[in-house]
Design a protein around this motif. Structure first.
Motif, mmCIF file in Angstrom:
data_model
loop_
_atom_site.group_PDB
_atom_site.id
_atom_site.type_symbol
_atom_site.label_atom_id
_atom_site.label_comp_id
_atom_site.label_asym_id
_atom_site.label_seq_id
_atom_site.Cartn_x
_atom_site.Cartn_y
_atom_site.Cartn_z
ATOM 1 N N LEU A 63 0.823 -1.224 0.000
ATOM 2 C CA LEU A 63 0.000 0.000 0.000
ATOM 3 C C LEU A 63 0.850 1.264 0.000
ATOM 4 C CD1 LEU A 63 -2.695 -1.097 2.614
ATOM 5 C CD2 LEU A 63 -2.908 -1.086 0.107
ATOM 6 N N ALA A 64 2.175 1.158 0.060
ATOM 7 C CA ALA A 64 3.055 2.329 0.047
ATOM 8 C C ALA A 64 2.941 3.028 -1.324
ATOM 9 C CB ALA A 64 4.479 1.891 0.330
ATOM 10 N N PRO A 65 3.279 4.311 -1.400
ATOM 11 C CA PRO A 65 3.762 5.182 -0.323
ATOM 12 C C PRO A 65 2.641 5.643 0.591
ATOM 13 C CG PRO A 65 3.628 6.405 -2.350
ATOM 14 C CD PRO A 65 3.228 5.015 -2.712
ATOM 15 N N PHE A 66 3.072 6.128 1.794
ATOM 16 C CA PHE A 66 2.117 6.557 2.796
ATOM 17 C C PHE A 66 2.201 8.067 2.984
ATOM 18 C CE2 PHE A 66 3.781 2.351 4.178
ATOM 19 C CZ PHE A 66 2.678 1.592 3.806
ATOM 20 N N PRO A 67 1.135 8.612 3.407
ATOM 21 C CA PRO A 67 1.202 10.021 3.800
ATOM 22 C C PRO A 67 2.051 10.158 5.059
ATOM 23 C CG PRO A 67 -0.948 9.104 4.313
ATOM 24 C CD PRO A 67 -0.233 8.088 3.491
ATOM 25 N N ASN A 68 2.551 11.311 5.343
ATOM 26 C CA ASN A 68 3.470 11.517 6.453
ATOM 27 C C ASN A 68 2.824 11.179 7.785
ATOM 28 O OD1 ASN A 68 6.243 12.586 7.038
ATOM 29 N ND2 ASN A 68 5.055 13.875 8.423
ATOM 30 N N SER A 69 1.500 11.453 7.901
ATOM 31 C CA SER A 69 0.833 11.147 9.154
ATOM 32 C C SER A 69 0.838 9.638 9.405
ATOM 33 C CB SER A 69 -0.602 11.678 9.139
ATOM 34 O OG SER A 69 -1.324 11.108 8.046
ATOM 35 N N THR A 70 0.629 8.885 8.360
ATOM 36 C CA THR A 70 0.678 7.423 8.494
ATOM 37 C C THR A 70 2.088 6.973 8.860
ATOM 38 O OG1 THR A 70 -1.080 7.197 6.882
ATOM 39 C CG2 THR A 70 0.239 5.240 7.311
ATOM 40 N N LYS A 71 3.088 7.619 8.241
ATOM 41 C CA LYS A 71 4.469 7.266 8.560
ATOM 42 C C LYS A 71 4.766 7.518 10.034
ATOM 43 C CE LYS A 71 6.263 8.247 3.918
ATOM 44 N NZ LYS A 71 7.149 9.111 3.118
ATOM 45 N N LEU A 72 4.293 8.657 10.531
ATOM 46 C CA LEU A 72 4.514 8.947 11.939
ATOM 47 C C LEU A 72 3.829 7.908 12.832
ATOM 48 C CD1 LEU A 72 4.092 12.832 11.921
ATOM 49 C CD2 LEU A 72 6.192 11.566 12.334
ATOM 50 N N PHE A 73 2.591 7.523 12.411
ATOM 51 C CA PHE A 73 1.874 6.530 13.191
ATOM 52 C C PHE A 73 2.609 5.180 13.178
ATOM 53 C CE2 PHE A 73 -1.528 3.340 13.693
ATOM 54 C CZ PHE A 73 -1.975 3.707 14.949
ATOM 55 N N LEU A 74 3.140 4.822 12.014
ATOM 56 C CA LEU A 74 3.903 3.552 11.924
ATOM 57 C C LEU A 74 5.158 3.619 12.785
ATOM 58 C CD1 LEU A 74 3.540 2.692 8.129
ATOM 59 C CD2 LEU A 74 2.512 1.492 10.062
ATOM 60 N N TRP A 75 5.816 4.773 12.857
ATOM 61 C CA TRP A 75 6.981 4.918 13.730
ATOM 62 C C TRP A 75 6.586 4.684 15.184
ATOM 63 C CZ3 TRP A 75 12.211 6.936 13.526
ATOM 64 C CH2 TRP A 75 12.777 6.868 12.226
ATOM 65 N N LYS A 76 5.403 5.237 15.541
ATOM 66 C CA LYS A 76 4.940 5.053 16.906
ATOM 67 C C LYS A 76 4.695 3.576 17.202
ATOM 68 C CE LYS A 76 1.374 6.523 20.143
ATOM 69 N NZ LYS A 76 0.180 7.383 20.383
ATOM 70 N N LEU A 77 4.042 2.894 16.246
ATOM 71 C CA LEU A 77 3.785 1.462 16.436
ATOM 72 C C LEU A 77 5.092 0.664 16.520
ATOM 73 C CD1 LEU A 77 0.748 0.906 14.039
ATOM 74 C CD2 LEU A 77 0.715 1.257 16.516
ATOM 75 N N SER A 78 6.058 1.060 15.704
ATOM 76 C CA SER A 78 7.358 0.378 15.729
ATOM 77 C C SER A 78 8.005 0.508 17.101
ATOM 78 C CB SER A 78 8.272 0.962 14.652
ATOM 79 O OG SER A 78 9.573 0.448 14.771
ATOM 80 N N TYR A 79 7.962 1.714 17.662
ATOM 81 C CA TYR A 79 8.543 1.930 18.987
ATOM 82 C C TYR A 79 7.804 1.132 20.054
ATOM 83 C CZ TYR A 79 12.077 5.457 17.965
ATOM 84 O OH TYR A 79 13.216 6.100 17.549
ATOM 85 N N ARG A 80 6.459 0.997 19.869
ATOM 86 C CA ARG A 80 5.692 0.220 20.846
ATOM 87 C C ARG A 80 6.130 -1.254 20.816
ATOM 88 N NH1 ARG A 80 -0.543 1.482 19.974
ATOM 89 N NH2 ARG A 80 -0.695 -0.203 21.511
ATOM 90 N N ILE A 81 6.323 -1.771 19.590
ATOM 91 C CA ILE A 81 6.815 -3.163 19.478
ATOM 92 C C ILE A 81 8.183 -3.299 20.148
ATOM 93 C CG2 ILE A 81 7.572 -4.972 17.871
ATOM 94 C CD1 ILE A 81 5.519 -3.861 15.876
ATOM 95 N N TRP A 82 9.061 -2.362 19.853
ATOM 96 C CA TRP A 82 10.437 -2.421 20.391
ATOM 97 C C TRP A 82 10.425 -2.368 21.908
ATOM 98 C CZ3 TRP A 82 14.906 -3.136 17.671
ATOM 99 C CH2 TRP A 82 16.114 -3.001 18.384
ATOM 100 N N ASN A 83 9.680 -1.414 22.454
ATOM 101 C CA ASN A 83 9.674 -1.249 23.908
ATOM 102 C C ASN A 83 9.019 -2.443 24.604
ATOM 103 O OD1 ASN A 83 11.014 1.192 23.841
ATOM 104 N ND2 ASN A 83 9.144 2.398 23.670
ATOM 105 N N THR A 84 7.990 -3.034 23.959
ATOM 106 C CA THR A 84 7.387 -4.233 24.529
ATOM 107 C C THR A 84 8.414 -5.360 24.592
ATOM 108 O OG1 THR A 84 5.220 -3.605 23.684
ATOM 109 C CG2 THR A 84 5.532 -5.914 24.295
ATOM 110 N N CYS A 85 9.186 -5.501 23.547
ATOM 111 C CA CYS A 85 10.252 -6.524 23.551
ATOM 112 C C CYS A 85 11.268 -6.251 24.658
ATOM 113 C CB CYS A 85 10.954 -6.555 22.195
ATOM 114 S SG CYS A 85 9.949 -7.233 20.864
ATOM 115 N N VAL A 86 11.599 -4.985 24.863
ATOM 116 C CA VAL A 86 12.552 -4.625 25.914
ATOM 117 C C VAL A 86 11.990 -4.996 27.284
ATOM 118 C CG1 VAL A 86 13.711 -2.705 27.059
ATOM 119 C CG2 VAL A 86 13.654 -2.830 24.565
#
Length: 949
Positions: A63-86
């Motif tokens: 579905l790429a490319p994404f609008p910037n707002s979606t990119k920011l949201f995906l970054w947030k989700l990525s950090y949530r996955i990372w921090n959960t793993c930590v």
């Protein structure tokens, strides 16, 4: 480490214009993340999380490319996955008691998804340094894959991180952590390449890392450490090609340290680099040592020790220097380095023990005293424990096999070392029980090696010192008793019998058992104290752990010491155990055979041999032939051995005139030859008959030797034996001829022995006279009849109180006929027979008008006619002539003129055939002429007697 979450606009506002597919994918992604966040840290991660997230990630990529707002949201989700793993990782580390936690593969997959989400949206706006942050995610994920040894996945992460960060201008990076990431990324890629054996790429990445040092001491130190680590790995492989490469890498590390020291200014940074530089120099020295470049080693050590402002006192320097001196063959300098380690309190025990081992390995037995001195010096400083003492002793002992180079010197040093009170003290107490057992085993095994090499003096010393390290519990008595027994063996080997006896007496006090009793037996044997040795054999059976095998062993030892009485006593005692019915290690027949074999060596033991052979025969009667001798061919051989030896002993005693023993042996031989197992034919009947015949003949010979007379019962028993022998010999011959011929077919001599023995026995019974004559007639008619046999029978029958003139006359006449029928008659025997016949006839029939006697004289005359001078015995011829003439005296006195003439004429005729009787012959002729004249025509006239002497 948990990463702070990014503040982003509300998804619903940012995605208001997005199509439903993107919305659905983002909602699925968020739902999966929420489920992951709710997962308990106490449970393992299921693979469903990573598979769901990976599936959504695949949909989003389409579905790429994404609008910037979606990119920011995906970054947030990525950090949530990372921090959960930590969080999950931290919780797992807290519950792990060891404090060491290795992340699972599922955990790495989740981190990989978090990094991939950033990779899809790395061009996001509104986030500072997104490339660095995305590269950091891939770097950390790559490290996890590296720890899991998934090097291909690890390398992919590092390469993506490198690609992302390469888009950033290096000069624009000012943050130290971000700069450090550039170096760490290169080092991580280098390590991964090294693991997959891509050594060229690994070194190239290290060289590339020199461009991202940014002049910081930490970076110089990190890169230098990596060069050093790779060099150490190559050094540990101990390959010639690897040593050169290792030296290059370490020199690179050294240059980085030198360069860093020129750039950095802070004291702390300088000290860290100097410390690393010294460490690198030590490893460079080790590389030179491994390459046998001993001069270079010493140069490195000198630099380290004399460096300006950075003098190194590391414990390894003394070891490196000592080994280098050893390599150059300069042992005094090496010993100086070794002794210098004693005063260096900073040297760990492992280092100086290793140095001791290296020194001793190079110098060998010549350095044993030095090693002992160094060890005791260290012991005085209280810097050693029992384990270290064991290592040193083990190294000094080395190859303690007999004949090894310097083995005696090594053993001497070890005995002095382990007997030192300070060393013994190290092993005292319950805490050192394990080490005490190890030291005991070490000394014991070395002593055993020397014992096997027959180095008994060294062995005794080491066995004695091993007693110092026995257990302190109840087992101490057992250990000490065992030690005393082996010390007894050592002194036996040294022929120090009194010392050996002292040790075995002590062992018996601590642990009375069969081993101690047997060793005492060995001592008595070597002392030639046979009575004590025999008594000790009896004492052995009273030991609780006694087994009959020790009696067999005692017999072997006695034979080896030429103590035959002791050997026979041991085997005799062993035989007593067979009657008890217990399982025995050796067949009873073997023990009997061995016992007899030992007794054979001395001819004075024949009575004992007979006793044991009789005992063996009794045992086979009790058990049966198959159980005693064995079955089949083995049993047959055993039976024959006993029978043949009984026969041989009978023959030997017969030759030695031991007639009583001879008779017993032959009778026993007949019993052994009679034995057969089930299903076997009687193969030895002939030997049975012969043994019986010889037994009877020996009985008769013994009677004559003792000058005694057999009792009537004994006589009848002997006759029964002969009858049994005759029946056996006749049945075994399988012929239908005469008895004599059947027996003679076996052996002609046995027919004579049988006949002679039977005649002798029959002569003792009043009703056997006719049977005697029949016996001799049967013998004379046999094909194997020998004139000499008849001559002996005739002479025996003519003499003694049990003479038989009929048998004597018959035997002598038959013998005479046989001799005269010979082409070359034995005239000496002929003359003896004629004299004996004349004597028998004279004694039993008288002289008056005995025609049979006269006929014998006539026969003698006829025999002499035609013989050459001297062919007939001269004295016998004279005797015939004179006795014939003298026989005329009685008829003359009685007035029997014709009888007188007859005897005078035969006497005169015989005298004519005897040389040297001319004078006698003249007198005889004159007397005959006068006699004829006087009594011519007067038959009843008187005449005077004429006796010619």
């Amino acid at each position: 480490m948990r990463i702070a979450e990014i503040s982003t606009p509300d998804f619903r506002q940012g995605a208001a214009d997005a199509d439903s597919s993107l919305q659905y994918a983002l909602s699925q992604l968020e739902a999966s993340i929420k489920s992951l966040e709710r997962h308990s840290a106490s449970l393992p991660l299921p693979d469903s999380f990573s598979s769901e997230l990976r599936h959504v990630l695949a949909e989003l990529s389409q579905l790429a490319p994404f609008p910037n707002s979606t990119k920011l949201f995906l970054w947030k989700l990525s950090y949530r996955i990372w921090n959960t793993c930590v969080d999950l990782s931290n919780a797992a580390s807290t519950t792990n008691s060891s404090g060491v936690h290795r992340l699972s593969e599922e955990h790495a997959k989740l981190r990989q998804i978090a990094a991939d989400l950033l990779f899809m949206t790395v061009d996001v706006a509104g986030i500072p340094s997104p490339e660095i942050k995305a590269g950091l995610f891939f770097y950390k994920t790559g490290l996890i894959w590296h720890d899991l040894e998934k090097f291909d996945l690890s390398n992919n992460c590092f390469e993506k991180a490198t690609d992302i960060i390469s888009k950033v201008e290096i000069n624009s990076i000012s943050d130290n952590d971000e700069r450090k990431l550039l170096l760490d990324l290169n080092l991580a890629r280098s390590r991964t390449a090294w693991e997959v054996s891509d050594r060229n790429l690994s070194i190239a990445l290290l060289n590339r890392s020199k461009n991202v040092l940014f002049g910081t001491s930490e970076n110089y130190k990190a890169l230098a450490n990596q060069y050093l680590m790779f060099g150490k790995i190559l050094l540990s492989n101990d390959e010639v090609s690897g040593l050169n490469e290792a030296s290059k890498l370490m020199n690179e590390a050294l240059e980085l340290c030198e360069k860093g020291l020129r750039i950095v200014k802070k004291t702390e940074d300088t000290l860290n680099l100097k410390e690393l530089r010294l460490k690198i120099l030590r490893f460079i020295a080790a590389a030179h040592l491994q390459s046998d470049e001993f001069e270079s080693v010493l140069k490195c050590v000198k630099v380290l020790r004399e460096g300006v402002g950075s003098t190194d006192h590391h414990p390894s320097l003394s070891v490196l220097a000592m080994k280098a001196w050893l390599g150059l063959g300069r042992y005094k300098e090496a010993e100086k380095e070794l002794r210098g380690m004693v005063v260096n309190n900073g040297i760990p025990e492992g280092v100086w023990v290793s140095a001791l081992e290296s020194y001793f390995q190079a110098v060998g037995a010549a350095g044993a005293e030095t090693v002992k001195g160094v060890f005791l010096g260290l012991l005085g400083r209280c810097r050693v424990n029992a384990g270290v003492a064991i290592r040193v002793v083990n190294r000094v002992v080395g190859d303690c096999a007999g004949g090894a180079e310097g083995a005696e010197v090594r053993a001497k040093v070890v005995t002095e070392l382990v007997s030192d009170e300070r060393v013994v003290e190290l092993f005292s107490g319950d805490a050192a029980a394990k080490e005490r057992t190890t030291m005991h085993a070490l000394l014991w095994n070395c002593a055993a090696e020397h014992f096997r090499a027959k180095e008994y003096q060294i062995s005794a010393e080491m066995f004695e010192k091993s007693l110092l390290y026995g257990p302190h519990n109840i087992e101490n008595r057992i250990f000490r008793a065992k030690g005393f027994r082996v010390l007894c063996l050592c002194h036996l080997g040294l022929s120090q019998l009194d010392r050996a006896e002292e040790y075995i007496n002590e062992a018996e006090k601590l642990e009375p058992n069969i081993a101690s009793a047997f060793l005492k037996f060995k001592i008595y044997l070597q002392k030639k104290d046979h009575n004590s040795a025999i008594a000790q054999v009896q004492a052995m059976s009273s030991c609780l752990d006694f087994i009959p095998d020790f009696l067999s062993l005692s017999a072997h030892e006695a034979v080896a010491c030429s103590s035959l009485p002791v050997a026979t006593a041991s085997l005799s005692h062993l035989l007593n155990f067979y009657s008890l019915g217990k399982p025995m290690p050796t067949n009873e027949v073997v023990v009997f055979r061995t016992l007899v074999t030992i007794l054979i060596q001395d001819s004075s033991n024949d009575s004992d041999i007979l006793r044991h052979l009789n005992r063996a025969h009794q045992r086979q009667s009790e058990l049966g032939p198959e159980l005693f001798f064995g079955k089949g061919e083995v049993g047959r051989r055993e039976r024959n051995w006993f029978a043949v030896n009984a026969w041989n002993f009978g023959v030997r005693n017969g030759k030695e005139k031991n007639c009583k023993l001879c008779a017993e042996f032959f009778r026993l031989a007949s019993e052994f030859y009679t034995i057969t197992s089930d299903g076997e034919a009687k193969e030895n009947d002939v030997m049975v008959g012969k043994s019986l015949v010889l037994a009877v003949s020996a009985i008769i010979a013994d009677e004559r030797h003792r000058k005694a007379t057999l009792l009537e019962t004994e006589t009848k028993e002997a006759i029964e034996l002969l009858d049994r022998a005759r029946k056996i010999l006749m049945s075994s011959s399988g012929s239908s001829g005469k008895d004599g011929d059947q027996i003679a077919a076996m052996d002609p001599n046995f027919l004579f022995i049988y006949t002679w023995s039977a005649y002798d026995l029959y002569s003792r019974l009043s009703d056997k006279g006719a049977q005697q004559l029949l016996l001799i007639k049967n013998f004379s008619s046999s094909k194997s009849c020998n004139p000499q046999h008849l001559l002996q029978i005739g002479f025996d029958a003519s003499e003694g109180p049990r003479s038989n003139p009929e048998v004597a006359t018959f035997a002598l006449r038959t013998c005479l006929s046989s001799l005269l029928a010979s082409p070359t008659p034995d005239y000496q025997s002929v003359a003896l027979i004629l004299r004996k016949l004349i004597s028998v006839a004279t004694i039993h029939k008288g002289d008056i008008d005995n025609d049979s006697v006269f006929e014998m004289y006539r026969q003698a005359y006829r025999i002499m006619v035609g013989l050459k001078e001297g062919e007939y015995p001269l004295e016998e011829a004279k005797w015939l002539a004179m006795t014939a003439w003298n026989r005329a005296a009685l008829p003359v006195r009685l007035g029997h003129i014709d009888a007188a003439k007859k005897w005078m004429n035969i006497g005169l005729e015989l005298a004519t055939k005897v040389p040297g009787m001319q004078t006698y012959k003249s007198c005889m002729e004159d007397y005959v002429a006068g006699f004829e004249k006087k009594f011519h025509g007067h038959d009843n006239g008187k005449s005077r007697s004429l006796v010619v002497s």
